[in-house]
Design a protein around this motif. Structure first.
Motif, PDB file in Angstrom:
ATOM      1  N   HIS A  22       0.822  -1.218   0.000  1.00 59.84           N
ATOM      2  CA  HIS A  22       0.000   0.000   0.000  1.00 59.84           C
ATOM      3  C   HIS A  22       0.850   1.261   0.000  1.00 59.84           C
ATOM      4  CE1 HIS A  22      -3.919  -2.023   1.630  1.00 59.84           C
ATOM      5  NE2 HIS A  22      -3.638  -2.349   0.390  1.00 59.84           N
ATOM      6  N   ALA A  55     -13.739   5.969  -6.937  1.00 59.78           N
ATOM      7  CA  ALA A  55     -14.218   6.120  -5.556  1.00 59.78           C
ATOM      8  C   ALA A  55     -13.401   5.249  -4.600  1.00 59.78           C
ATOM      9  CB  ALA A  55     -15.699   5.767  -5.466  1.00 59.78           C
ATOM     10  N   TYR A  56     -13.091   4.035  -5.036  1.00 62.91           N
ATOM     11  CA  TYR A  56     -12.294   3.134  -4.205  1.00 62.91           C
ATOM     12  C   TYR A  56     -10.895   3.712  -4.017  1.00 62.91           C
ATOM     13  CZ  TYR A  56      -9.927  -1.175  -2.725  1.00 62.91           C
ATOM     14  OH  TYR A  56      -9.184  -2.096  -2.046  1.00 62.91           O
ATOM     15  N   SER A  82     -10.052   6.883  -4.131  1.00 60.71           N
ATOM     16  CA  SER A  82     -10.149   8.062  -3.266  1.00 60.71           C
ATOM     17  C   SER A  82     -10.246   7.660  -1.797  1.00 60.71           C
ATOM     18  CB  SER A  82     -11.361   8.911  -3.663  1.00 60.71           C
ATOM     19  OG  SER A  82     -11.172   9.456  -4.961  1.00 60.71           O
ATOM     20  N   ARG A  83     -11.029   6.608  -1.501  1.00 60.65           N
ATOM     21  CA  ARG A  83     -11.135   6.136  -0.113  1.00 60.65           C
ATOM     22  C   ARG A  83      -9.796   5.625   0.380  1.00 60.65           C
ATOM     23  NH1 ARG A  83     -16.015   3.941  -2.088  1.00 60.65           N
ATOM     24  NH2 ARG A  83     -15.084   1.846  -2.187  1.00 60.65           N
ATOM     25  N   PHE A  84      -9.080   4.893  -0.496  1.00 60.67           N
ATOM     26  CA  PHE A  84      -7.756   4.373  -0.158  1.00 60.67           C
ATOM     27  C   PHE A  84      -6.802   5.528   0.146  1.00 60.67           C
ATOM     28  CE2 PHE A  84      -3.465   3.680  -1.901  1.00 60.67           C
ATOM     29  CZ  PHE A  84      -3.038   2.590  -1.161  1.00 60.67           C
ATOM     30  N   ARG A  98      -7.478   8.705   0.958  1.00 63.49           N
ATOM     31  CA  ARG A  98      -7.870   9.482   2.129  1.00 63.49           C
ATOM     32  C   ARG A  98      -7.545   8.714   3.420  1.00 63.49           C
ATOM     33  NH1 ARG A  98     -11.406  13.707   3.156  1.00 63.49           N
ATOM     34  NH2 ARG A  98     -12.170  13.724   1.013  1.00 63.49           N
ATOM     35  N   ARG A  99      -7.734   7.418   3.398  1.00 62.11           N
ATOM     36  CA  ARG A  99      -7.461   6.622   4.595  1.00 62.11           C
ATOM     37  C   ARG A  99      -5.991   6.691   4.999  1.00 62.11           C
ATOM     38  NH1 ARG A  99      -5.916   1.320   4.937  1.00 62.11           N
ATOM     39  NH2 ARG A  99      -6.482   0.921   2.763  1.00 62.11           N
ATOM     40  N   LYS A 135      -6.384  13.052   3.326  1.00 63.72           N
ATOM     41  CA  LYS A 135      -6.802  14.036   2.326  1.00 63.72           C
ATOM     42  C   LYS A 135      -7.391  13.332   1.112  1.00 63.72           C
ATOM     43  CE  LYS A 135      -3.104  17.340   3.417  1.00 63.72           C
ATOM     44  NZ  LYS A 135      -1.958  18.101   2.851  1.00 63.72           N
ATOM     45  N   ALA A 136      -8.274  14.041   0.403  1.00 64.09           N
ATOM     46  CA  ALA A 136      -8.758  13.550  -0.885  1.00 64.09           C
ATOM     47  C   ALA A 136      -7.653  13.742  -1.918  1.00 64.09           C
ATOM     48  CB  ALA A 136     -10.015  14.315  -1.297  1.00 64.09           C
TER      49      ALA A 136
END
Length: 292
Positions: free
Chosen positions: A235, A266-267, A269-271, A273-274, A278-279
């Motif tokens: 990651h 969307a996936y 962006s979530r990854f 941000r997590r 931040k976006a």
């Protein structure tokens, strides 16, 4: 044994050579170091190995120019020909056992198959064996100073116990060293595979199979040597590439997500941000080197 065949040895600070039929010498650390203001200047023995057991107090041990400070119970092995010196605190307690070359050779022969622990410099922390080792060294000195029947047999028995303990520690350290070396090889192989495949987001299971280890073993290596799990390493590599492309390219979020193997923006962006808080769009906007 005739007088002419008695081996002759010399200890640090002795004005005369020390003729003795014994193949070992035992004394407390204070007995000699107190005479030299708690410091034994660097010197060497041609054919003597020394075992220094620090029980209490502090010691600064110099062997072949390398200095180590000890403030906990430990055995220091000083092989023949090694230049060594010691500096002790005045509250020191412990023992020094000196072994003649013939005895060292005999002990190594008896421990055939084990590392030649008395032929290599080693520092072995006593840990939970502190009291046990103190009892062995204390018994050795007491027996050495007395002339009781069976003295030689008792001395050999006690020194055998000490050398077996040292050999086991040496073997354990050797095994740990090999394990670390293998672990580094596995981690290097894993990192190369991650670099080659991170855009496809391979599973940890697939990479572990290619490395040649189990998932559990791979994770153990990664945590021990890299401070992260195998999945975290994957990651982090994805995140690094995402940041680079956000800063240095004008790819849309959808294009970037596709290039990094995400099923949809969307996936991704979530990854992102997590892991960053931040976006992706905010990161791109705030990056100082963002393209104009």
């Amino acid at each position: 044994m005739s007088k002419a065949s008695i081996p002759v040895f010399k200890l640090y600070g002795e004005p005369l050579q020390w003729p003795t039929p014994d193949l070992l010498h035992c004394e407390s650390i204070p007995a000699r170091s107190r005479l030299h203001d708690w410091e034994i200047e660097p010197h060497r023995h041609a054919d003597l190995c020394q075992l220094l057991f620090l029980y209490e107090g502090q010691a600064e041990i110099e062997v072949e120019g390398q200095v180590r400070r000890l403030d906990q119970a430990a055995i220091q092995v000083v092989p023949a020909l090694c230049v060594h010196g010691f500096r002790f605190s005045s509250d020191v307690d412990g023992y020094v056992v000196t072994l003649a070359a013939p005895l060292v050779s005999l002990l190594h022969t008896q421990l055939a198959g084990a590392p030649a622990a008395l032929a290599q410099v080693g520092t072995y922390l006593a840990g939970d064996h502190r009291t046990y080792l103190y009892s062995l060294f204390s018994a050795l000195q007491q027996e050495y100073q007395q002339g009781q029947p069976g003295r030689d047999l008792q001395l050999r028995s006690l020194i055998n116990l000490l050398v077996v303990w040292i050999s086991r520690q040496c073997l354990q350290h050797h095994g740990q060293g090999l394990a670390v070396a293998r672990g580094r090889e596995y981690l290097e192989r894993f990192n190369k595979l991650v670099e080659q495949q991170f855009r496809q987001q391979p599973s940890v299971e697939a990479l572990a199979y290619e490395v040649g280890v189990s998932v559990a073993h791979l994770n153990s290596i990664c945590r021990e040597l890299a401070g992260q799990s195998a999945l975290q390493i994957i990651h982090q590599r994805l995140l690094l590439e995402a940041k680079r492309e956000l800063v240095y390219t004008s790819l849309s979020i959808k294009q970037l997500a596709d290039s990094l193997g995400f099923a949809d923006p969307a996936y991704f962006s979530r990854f992102f941000r997590r892991l960053t808080g931040k976006a992706p769009s905010d990161f791109r906007y705030q990056a100082p080197q963002s393209p104009t």
